[in-house]
Design a protein around this motif. Structure first.
Motif, PDB file in Angstrom:
ATOM      1  N   ALA A  11       0.855  -1.190   0.000  1.00 23.37           N
ATOM      2  CA  ALA A  11       0.000   0.000   0.000  1.00 23.37           C
ATOM      3  C   ALA A  11       0.888   1.237   0.000  1.00 23.37           C
ATOM      4  O   ALA A  11       1.749   1.391   0.868  1.00 23.37           O
ATOM      5  CB  ALA A  11      -0.911   0.008   1.221  1.00 23.37           C
ATOM      6  N   ILE A  13       1.874   5.433  -0.219  1.00 24.56           N
ATOM      7  CA  ILE A  13       1.471   6.723   0.319  1.00 24.56           C
ATOM      8  C   ILE A  13       2.522   7.765  -0.070  1.00 24.56           C
ATOM      9  O   ILE A  13       3.715   7.461  -0.153  1.00 24.56           O
ATOM     10  CB  ILE A  13       1.334   6.666   1.865  1.00 24.56           C
ATOM     11  CG1 ILE A  13       0.763   7.972   2.419  1.00 24.56           C
ATOM     12  CG2 ILE A  13       2.661   6.344   2.530  1.00 24.56           C
ATOM     13  CD1 ILE A  13       0.433   7.917   3.915  1.00 24.56           C
ATOM     14  N   ARG A  55      -6.502   9.714  -2.454  1.00 20.89           N
ATOM     15  CA  ARG A  55      -6.356   8.421  -1.788  1.00 20.89           C
ATOM     16  C   ARG A  55      -4.894   8.137  -1.436  1.00 20.89           C
ATOM     17  O   ARG A  55      -4.614   7.392  -0.498  1.00 20.89           O
ATOM     18  CB  ARG A  55      -6.903   7.292  -2.665  1.00 20.89           C
ATOM     19  CG  ARG A  55      -8.398   7.373  -2.916  1.00 20.89           C
ATOM     20  CD  ARG A  55      -9.050   6.028  -3.084  1.00 20.89           C
ATOM     21  NE  ARG A  55      -8.378   5.141  -4.038  1.00 20.89           N
ATOM     22  CZ  ARG A  55      -8.689   3.869  -4.198  1.00 20.89           C
ATOM     23  NH1 ARG A  55      -9.656   3.325  -3.478  1.00 20.89           N
ATOM     24  NH2 ARG A  55      -8.063   3.131  -5.093  1.00 20.89           N
ATOM     25  N   MET A  56      -3.971   8.741  -2.173  1.00 26.51           N
ATOM     26  CA  MET A  56      -2.552   8.558  -1.888  1.00 26.51           C
ATOM     27  C   MET A  56      -2.078   9.433  -0.733  1.00 26.51           C
ATOM     28  O   MET A  56      -1.112   9.103  -0.049  1.00 26.51           O
ATOM     29  CB  MET A  56      -1.729   8.878  -3.138  1.00 26.51           C
ATOM     30  CG  MET A  56      -0.230   8.689  -2.989  1.00 26.51           C
ATOM     31  SD  MET A  56       0.317   6.989  -3.196  1.00 26.51           S
ATOM     32  CE  MET A  56       0.603   6.947  -4.968  1.00 26.51           C
ATOM     33  N   ARG A  62      -8.419   7.031   2.544  1.00 27.22           N
ATOM     34  CA  ARG A  62      -7.741   5.780   2.895  1.00 27.22           C
ATOM     35  C   ARG A  62      -8.557   5.024   3.943  1.00 27.22           C
ATOM     36  O   ARG A  62      -8.768   3.811   3.841  1.00 27.22           O
ATOM     37  CB  ARG A  62      -6.330   6.074   3.423  1.00 27.22           C
ATOM     38  CG  ARG A  62      -5.471   4.820   3.661  1.00 27.22           C
ATOM     39  CD  ARG A  62      -4.066   5.219   4.104  1.00 27.22           C
ATOM     40  NE  ARG A  62      -3.371   5.968   3.071  1.00 27.22           N
ATOM     41  CZ  ARG A  62      -2.549   5.421   2.177  1.00 27.22           C
ATOM     42  NH1 ARG A  62      -2.326   4.105   2.195  1.00 27.22           N
ATOM     43  NH2 ARG A  62      -1.945   6.167   1.278  1.00 27.22           N
ATOM     44  N   TRP A  65     -11.592   3.392   2.394  1.00 29.19           N
ATOM     45  CA  TRP A  65     -11.247   2.176   1.654  1.00 29.19           C
ATOM     46  C   TRP A  65     -11.007   1.010   2.607  1.00 29.19           C
ATOM     47  O   TRP A  65     -11.450  -0.106   2.360  1.00 29.19           O
ATOM     48  CB  TRP A  65     -10.018   2.430   0.794  1.00 29.19           C
ATOM     49  CG  TRP A  65      -9.639   1.263  -0.073  1.00 29.19           C
ATOM     50  CD1 TRP A  65     -10.100   0.982  -1.326  1.00 29.19           C
ATOM     51  CD2 TRP A  65      -8.720   0.217   0.256  1.00 29.19           C
ATOM     52  NE1 TRP A  65      -9.524  -0.170  -1.798  1.00 29.19           N
ATOM     53  CE2 TRP A  65      -8.681  -0.663  -0.857  1.00 29.19           C
ATOM     54  CE3 TRP A  65      -7.935  -0.065   1.367  1.00 29.19           C
ATOM     55  CZ2 TRP A  65      -7.873  -1.800  -0.875  1.00 29.19           C
ATOM     56  CZ3 TRP A  65      -7.136  -1.199   1.351  1.00 29.19           C
ATOM     57  CH2 TRP A  65      -7.114  -2.061   0.243  1.00 29.19           C
ATOM     58  N   GLN A  74      -2.408  -1.089   7.156  1.00 26.90           N
ATOM     59  CA  GLN A  74      -1.516  -1.179   6.005  1.00 26.90           C
ATOM     60  C   GLN A  74      -0.072  -0.958   6.427  1.00 26.90           C
ATOM     61  O   GLN A  74       0.200  -0.113   7.281  1.00 26.90           O
ATOM     62  CB  GLN A  74      -1.891  -0.125   4.957  1.00 26.90           C
ATOM     63  CG  GLN A  74      -3.243  -0.335   4.302  1.00 26.90           C
ATOM     64  CD  GLN A  74      -3.589   0.779   3.333  1.00 26.90           C
ATOM     65  OE1 GLN A  74      -3.315   1.946   3.597  1.00 26.90           O
ATOM     66  NE2 GLN A  74      -4.199   0.430   2.204  1.00 26.90           N
ATOM     67  N   LEU A  76       2.882   0.803   5.229  1.00 30.14           N
ATOM     68  CA  LEU A  76       2.946   1.924   4.290  1.00 30.14           C
ATOM     69  C   LEU A  76       4.242   1.920   3.489  1.00 30.14           C
ATOM     70  O   LEU A  76       5.336   1.848   4.054  1.00 30.14           O
ATOM     71  CB  LEU A  76       2.822   3.246   5.044  1.00 30.14           C
ATOM     72  CG  LEU A  76       1.540   3.430   5.860  1.00 30.14           C
ATOM     73  CD1 LEU A  76       1.581   4.764   6.604  1.00 30.14           C
ATOM     74  CD2 LEU A  76       0.306   3.353   4.965  1.00 30.14           C
ATOM     75  N   GLN A 107      -0.995   6.958  11.775  1.00 35.89           N
ATOM     76  CA  GLN A 107      -1.968   5.936  11.399  1.00 35.89           C
ATOM     77  C   GLN A 107      -1.849   4.671  12.234  1.00 35.89           C
ATOM     78  O   GLN A 107      -2.538   3.686  11.976  1.00 35.89           O
ATOM     79  CB  GLN A 107      -1.819   5.610   9.911  1.00 35.89           C
ATOM     80  CG  GLN A 107      -2.117   6.804   9.016  1.00 35.89           C
ATOM     81  CD  GLN A 107      -2.134   6.456   7.540  1.00 35.89           C
ATOM     82  OE1 GLN A 107      -2.506   5.361   7.147  1.00 35.89           O
ATOM     83  NE2 GLN A 107      -1.735   7.404   6.702  1.00 35.89           N
ATOM     84  N   PHE A 292      -2.759  -0.536  -3.239  1.00 39.81           N
ATOM     85  CA  PHE A 292      -3.495   0.697  -2.984  1.00 39.81           C
ATOM     86  C   PHE A 292      -2.556   1.877  -3.205  1.00 39.81           C
ATOM     87  O   PHE A 292      -1.390   1.825  -2.821  1.00 39.81           O
ATOM     88  CB  PHE A 292      -4.001   0.683  -1.526  1.00 39.81           C
ATOM     89  CG  PHE A 292      -4.753   1.919  -1.124  1.00 39.81           C
ATOM     90  CD1 PHE A 292      -6.117   1.989  -1.278  1.00 39.81           C
ATOM     91  CD2 PHE A 292      -4.086   3.007  -0.580  1.00 39.81           C
ATOM     92  CE1 PHE A 292      -6.816   3.128  -0.900  1.00 39.81           C
ATOM     93  CE2 PHE A 292      -4.775   4.151  -0.203  1.00 39.81           C
ATOM     94  CZ  PHE A 292      -6.144   4.197  -0.364  1.00 39.81           C
ATOM     95  N   PRO A 293      -3.022   2.972  -3.801  1.00 33.19           N
ATOM     96  CA  PRO A 293      -4.393   3.291  -4.189  1.00 33.19           C
ATOM     97  C   PRO A 293      -4.646   3.166  -5.693  1.00 33.19           C
ATOM     98  O   PRO A 293      -5.580   3.764  -6.205  1.00 33.19           O
ATOM     99  CB  PRO A 293      -4.489   4.756  -3.783  1.00 33.19           C
ATOM    100  CG  PRO A 293      -3.134   5.304  -4.125  1.00 33.19           C
ATOM    101  CD  PRO A 293      -2.157   4.178  -3.841  1.00 33.19           C
TER     102      PRO A 293
END
Length: 331
Positions: A11, A13, A55-56, A62, A65, A74, A76, A107, A292-293
């Motif tokens: 995922a 970011i 979404r990024m 996020r 989702w 996730q 990251l 997060q 993702f994303p």
């Protein structure tokens, strides 16, 4: 649903804090600006990135989702498009690492670090530096470094030595513009097949060059289900036998004997591909991933795993247990 959390190991970011900082002041030649389509980062030597959507960068999309898919956390990963340039250097990698660590802490998770790969010894030192930070549980490594030695070359061995001795997971990820970009016949299918070609070739070279013999226990994770390698490994065996695919004499009889040394994510995007991987290397070597994303990733990765036909014990390993074990930091 799983009795425990569900871990997404693939995922991406781009930390919002990094973009805001680059909007105010350029760093190492990088700058950022807002557009109607999202953030754009100006990368020295490479030009502008594609627009970076919400979404990024944003926590809200996020979280939505995650709620929709049943993924609870996730690991990251940074986005290689803001890393893969010869002009980046150590200072930029450390800047990105600082922002990634901040996002991971916010997060309630961990992230993958980045290192400048221009020099193998220096990359090893930087990996140890990042590994001291509790926010990092592994390393994201470009399969085609923009400068310095290739991953299979002896000059890169210092980093592999550190990763193997410290048990640091290394996720191998192809760049957006990799060697397959020279295949003009791919046309618009670079993201469909090109990334898989790049992954396959890079990992094949690691095997053939004896990297896994020199560094037993090296924890390597292959994204996109390992590319084409798991499904065509016996053709590679044939090439090794005929010396069409040969670098050094391997400790094992054939290249395919090393497939069980890797972990593989589930971004083969189908239940049958997950079942194939589990049958080939064991369910304990397969990790949930979504990519993702990106639109080409798996919009419902948990459902895909459950559609694989694996038994409940194996599904639990893929959704949680394997990643929890691999990316768990020592106390």
């Amino acid at each position: 649903m799983s009795r425990t959390e569900v871990l997404d190991t693939h995922a991406h970011i781009v930390p919002r804090s990094l973009l805001i900082a680059l909007e105010k002041t350029a760093s190492a030649g990088f700058s950022a600006r807002r557009t109607d389509s999202g953030w754009v980062v100006a990368v020295p030597g490479a030009g502008d990135t594609r627009p970076i959507g919400a979404r990024m960068t944003e926590a809200g999309p996020r979280a939505a989702w995650l709620s929709d898919t049943g993924v609870t956390r996730q690991i990251l990963s940074p986005w290689l498009d803001v890393l893969a340039t010869p002009a980046a250097g150590r200072d930029w990698a450390r800047t990105v690492n600082d922002a990634m660590a901040e996002s991971a802490a916010e997060q309630g998770t961990v992230a993958l670090a980045s290192v400048d790969t221009d020099d193998g010894d220096r990359a090893a030192d930087d990996l140890l530096e990042a590994w001291k930070r509790p926010e990092f549980a592994g390393l994201l490594l470009n399969t085609d470094p923009p400068s310095g030695p290739a991953l299979h070359e002896p000059a890169f061995d210092p980093l592999w030595t550190v990763a193997a001795s410290e048990g640091i997971p290394v996720v191998l990820h192809p760049p957006t513009c990799g060697p397959s970009g020279d295949l003009t016949s791919l046309g618009t299918m670079g993201n469909v097949h090109g990334r898989l070609i790049d992954n396959t070739v890079a990992v094949t070279k690691l095997i053939l060059a004896g990297v896994l013999d020199r560094h037993p226990g090296l924890p390597l994770v292959l994204v996109h289900g390992g590319g084409f390698l798991p499904y065509q490994a016996h053709r590679l065996d044939g090439g090794y036998r005929t010396k069409e695919a040969f670098a050094v004499t391997l400790d094992r009889e054939r290249p395919s004997a090393y497939l069980g040394d890797f972990r593989y994510d589930t971004v083969g995007l189908s239940g049958p591909s997950i079942a194939f991987l589990a049958g080939l290397v064991g369910a304990d070597r397969v990790l949930l991933g979504s990519d993702f994303p990106f639109a080409l990733g798996d919009p419902q990765p948990v459902r895909t795993v459950r559609d694989s036909g694996l038994d409940d014990v194996a599904v639990e390993k893929v959704l949680h247990g394997n990643a929890d074990t691999l990316f768990r930091r020592p106390a």
